[in-house]
Design a protein around this motif. Structure first.
Motif, PDB file in Angstrom:
ATOM      1  N   LEU A 125       0.855  -1.188   0.000  1.00 53.30           N
ATOM      2  CA  LEU A 125       0.000   0.000   0.000  1.00 53.30           C
ATOM      3  C   LEU A 125       0.893   1.241   0.000  1.00 53.30           C
ATOM      4  O   LEU A 125       1.700   1.432   0.917  1.00 53.30           O
ATOM      5  CB  LEU A 125      -0.898   0.001   1.241  1.00 53.30           C
ATOM      6  N   PRO A 126       0.788   2.091  -1.018  1.00 50.51           N
ATOM      7  CA  PRO A 126       1.669   3.263  -1.113  1.00 50.51           C
ATOM      8  C   PRO A 126       1.161   4.435  -0.269  1.00 50.51           C
ATOM      9  O   PRO A 126       0.811   5.501  -0.785  1.00 50.51           O
ATOM     10  CB  PRO A 126       1.659   3.575  -2.607  1.00 50.51           C
ATOM     11  N   SER A 127       1.131   4.251   1.029  1.00 50.73           N
ATOM     12  CA  SER A 127       0.560   5.255   1.938  1.00 50.73           C
ATOM     13  C   SER A 127       1.166   6.653   1.793  1.00 50.73           C
ATOM     14  O   SER A 127       0.420   7.632   1.709  1.00 50.73           O
ATOM     15  CB  SER A 127       0.681   4.787   3.392  1.00 50.73           C
ATOM     16  N   PRO A 128       2.510   6.797   1.768  1.00 49.36           N
ATOM     17  CA  PRO A 128       3.055   8.154   1.621  1.00 49.36           C
ATOM     18  C   PRO A 128       2.640   8.817   0.308  1.00 49.36           C
ATOM     19  O   PRO A 128       2.352  10.009   0.278  1.00 49.36           O
ATOM     20  CB  PRO A 128       4.571   7.942   1.671  1.00 49.36           C
ATOM     21  N   LEU A 129       2.577   8.046  -0.764  1.00 49.91           N
ATOM     22  CA  LEU A 129       2.150   8.593  -2.056  1.00 49.91           C
ATOM     23  C   LEU A 129       0.689   9.009  -1.998  1.00 49.91           C
ATOM     24  O   LEU A 129       0.316  10.083  -2.488  1.00 49.91           O
ATOM     25  CB  LEU A 129       2.367   7.556  -3.167  1.00 49.91           C
ATOM     26  N   ILE A 130      -0.139   8.189  -1.383  1.00 54.92           N
ATOM     27  CA  ILE A 130      -1.562   8.522  -1.243  1.00 54.92           C
ATOM     28  C   ILE A 130      -1.715   9.833  -0.477  1.00 54.92           C
ATOM     29  O   ILE A 130      -2.441  10.732  -0.901  1.00 54.92           O
ATOM     30  CB  ILE A 130      -2.330   7.374  -0.554  1.00 54.92           C
ATOM     31  N   GLU A 131      -1.007   9.959   0.644  1.00 53.01           N
ATOM     32  CA  GLU A 131      -1.104  11.189   1.445  1.00 53.01           C
ATOM     33  C   GLU A 131      -0.640  12.406   0.649  1.00 53.01           C
ATOM     34  O   GLU A 131      -1.286  13.451   0.672  1.00 53.01           O
ATOM     35  CB  GLU A 131      -0.285  11.047   2.725  1.00 53.01           C
ATOM     36  N   LYS A 132       0.485  12.262  -0.071  1.00 47.66           N
ATOM     37  CA  LYS A 132       1.009  13.391  -0.842  1.00 47.66           C
ATOM     38  C   LYS A 132       0.020  13.818  -1.919  1.00 47.66           C
ATOM     39  O   LYS A 132      -0.268  15.006  -2.062  1.00 47.66           O
ATOM     40  CB  LYS A 132       2.349  13.026  -1.473  1.00 47.66           C
ATOM     41  N   LEU A 133      -0.497  12.854  -2.679  1.00 47.95           N
ATOM     42  CA  LEU A 133      -1.385  13.222  -3.781  1.00 47.95           C
ATOM     43  C   LEU A 133      -2.742  13.710  -3.293  1.00 47.95           C
ATOM     44  O   LEU A 133      -3.341  14.584  -3.923  1.00 47.95           O
ATOM     45  CB  LEU A 133      -1.517  12.055  -4.759  1.00 47.95           C
TER      46      LEU A 133
END
Length: 79
Positions: A47-55
């Motif tokens: 799960l790409p959590s940091p990417l999700i938060e950034k986008l």
């Protein structure tokens, strides 16, 4: 615009990660090249959590789905 008429660009980062590479630059380059009616899907081994938060902080919505093989397919779109 009807969501079904939107184009979707998919980037599978699993091969990059398997080679020990960081896919962030390629992800951001793909995002920068999206047209206004294009969505973006990232396929990753986790799960790409940091990417999700950034986008999400940049106005994207994220819909992550875990697949039976353990990979994640995260659909990003802008309203």
């Amino acid at each position: 615009m009807n969501p079904s008429s939107r184009k979707v660009r998919t980037l599978d980062v699993r091969p990059l990660i398997a080679q020990g590479e960081e896919p962030f630059q390629e992800i951001m380059a793909t995002l920068a090249s999206l047209g206004p009616a294009e969505d973006f899907v990232v396929i990753s081994p986790f799960l790409p959590s940091p990417l999700i938060e950034k986008l999400q902080s940049e106005g994207f919505t994220a819909k992550p789905v875990r697949h039976g093989d353990g990979s994640w397919r995260t659909h990003f779109s802008r309203p």
